[in-house]
Write a protein that holds these residues in place. Structure first.
Motif, PDB file in Angstrom:
ATOM      1  N   LEU A  72      37.444  -5.785-103.931  1.00  0.00           N
ATOM      2  CA  LEU A  72      37.298  -4.830-102.825  1.00  0.00           C
ATOM      3  C   LEU A  72      36.182  -5.217-101.864  1.00  0.00           C
ATOM      4  N   TYR A  73      35.030  -5.629-102.410  1.00  0.00           N
ATOM      5  CA  TYR A  73      33.858  -5.872-101.568  1.00  0.00           C
ATOM      6  C   TYR A  73      33.359  -7.309-101.660  1.00  0.00           C
ATOM      7  N   ASP A  74      34.069  -8.148-102.401  1.00  0.00           N
ATOM      8  CA  ASP A  74      33.689  -9.546-102.568  1.00  0.00           C
ATOM      9  C   ASP A  74      32.300  -9.674-103.190  1.00  0.00           C
ATOM     10  N   TRP A  75      31.993  -8.800-104.149  1.00  0.00           N
ATOM     11  CA  TRP A  75      30.719  -8.854-104.857  1.00  0.00           C
ATOM     12  C   TRP A  75      30.880  -9.648-106.132  1.00  0.00           C
ATOM     13  N   LYS A  76      29.817 -10.350-106.500  1.00  0.00           N
ATOM     14  CA  LYS A  76      29.760 -11.128-107.738  1.00  0.00           C
ATOM     15  C   LYS A  76      28.765 -10.427-108.657  1.00  0.00           C
ATOM     16  N   ILE A  77      29.216 -10.061-109.875  1.00  0.00           N
ATOM     17  CA  ILE A  77      28.395  -9.288-110.802  1.00  0.00           C
ATOM     18  C   ILE A  77      28.235 -10.065-112.097  1.00  0.00           C
ATOM     19  N   ASP A  78      26.988 -10.219-112.546  1.00  0.00           N
ATOM     20  CA  ASP A  78      26.683 -10.906-113.802  1.00  0.00           C
ATOM     21  C   ASP A  78      27.049  -9.980-114.969  1.00  0.00           C
ATOM     22  N   LEU A  79      27.964 -10.405-115.816  1.00  0.00           N
ATOM     23  CA  LEU A  79      28.397  -9.557-116.935  1.00  0.00           C
ATOM     24  C   LEU A  79      27.333  -9.431-118.028  1.00  0.00           C
ATOM     25  N   ASN A  80      26.382 -10.338-118.090  1.00  0.00           N
ATOM     26  CA  ASN A  80      25.310 -10.231-119.085  1.00  0.00           C
ATOM     27  C   ASN A  80      24.306  -9.147-118.727  1.00  0.00           C
ATOM     28  N   THR A  81      24.008  -9.003-117.431  1.00  0.00           N
ATOM     29  CA  THR A  81      22.966  -8.077-116.994  1.00  0.00           C
ATOM     30  C   THR A  81      23.484  -6.901-116.182  1.00  0.00           C
ATOM     31  N   GLY A  82      24.671  -7.047-115.585  1.00  0.00           N
ATOM     32  CA  GLY A  82      25.191  -6.029-114.684  1.00  0.00           C
ATOM     33  C   GLY A  82      24.655  -6.161-113.273  1.00  0.00           C
ATOM     34  N   LEU A  83      23.792  -7.155-113.018  1.00  0.00           N
ATOM     35  CA  LEU A  83      23.197  -7.309-111.696  1.00  0.00           C
ATOM     36  C   LEU A  83      24.181  -7.908-110.700  1.00  0.00           C
ATOM     37  N   VAL A  84      24.236  -7.285-109.525  1.00  0.00           N
ATOM     38  CA  VAL A  84      25.021  -7.811-108.416  1.00  0.00           C
ATOM     39  C   VAL A  84      24.237  -9.001-107.858  1.00  0.00           C
ATOM     40  N   GLN A  85      24.937 -10.094-107.596  1.00  0.00           N
ATOM     41  CA  GLN A  85      24.287 -11.314-107.129  1.00  0.00           C
ATOM     42  C   GLN A  85      24.041 -11.274-105.628  1.00  0.00           C
ATOM     43  N   ALA A  86      22.947 -11.940-105.209  1.00  0.00           N
ATOM     44  CA  ALA A  86      22.569 -12.022-103.796  1.00  0.00           C
ATOM     45  C   ALA A  86      23.704 -12.668-103.001  1.00  0.00           C
ATOM     46  N   PRO A  87      23.893 -12.278-101.755  1.00  0.00           N
ATOM     47  CA  PRO A  87      22.989 -11.476-100.927  1.00  0.00           C
ATOM     48  C   PRO A  87      23.155  -9.972-101.118  1.00  0.00           C
TER      49      PRO A  87
END
Length: 108
Positions: A72-87
């Motif tokens: 939907l938003y072209d976001w990349k999310i780390d499955l280990n931490t849940g953190l959305v990757q920059a930018p």
């Protein structure tokens, strides 16, 4: 239901029910989770809610390696931490997972 280090684990399904690289929605105790299985068999569980301001489900994302790609938003999310990757910025609530005797368990 089982406990491990004071966390309560609930059954989420059999390991075979979780196809590699495809999310699956699981409801446990009024929590809607997105459960993912990576190509190497690792299982991750996240709140099925995108941290983007407009929200949306995460279970429809695509898994590559240990990252979830939100279509939907072209976001990349780390499955280990849940953190959305920059930018982009944000974090998904992740839940501990274990697999025992072919059963996937998620701690809430």
């Amino acid at each position: 239901m089982t406990t491990q280090q004071s966390a309560i684990y609930y059954p989420a399904g059999e390991i075979e029910e979780f196809l590699p690289q495809i999310g699956r929605v699981v409801e446990i105790k009024d929590h809607e989770l997105a459960v993912f299985r990576t190509s190497d068999g690792t299982i991750f569980a996240a709140e099925n809610r995108n941290p983007h301001p407009k929200g949306g489900p995460l279970a429809e994302g695509i898994v590559s390696g240990y990252y979830l790609y939100d279509p939907l938003y072209d976001w990349k999310i780390d499955l280990n931490t849940g953190l959305v990757q920059a930018p982009d910025q944000g974090q998904v609530q992740m839940y501990p997972v274990k697999v025992e005797n072919g059963q996937v368990w998620v701690a809430l």
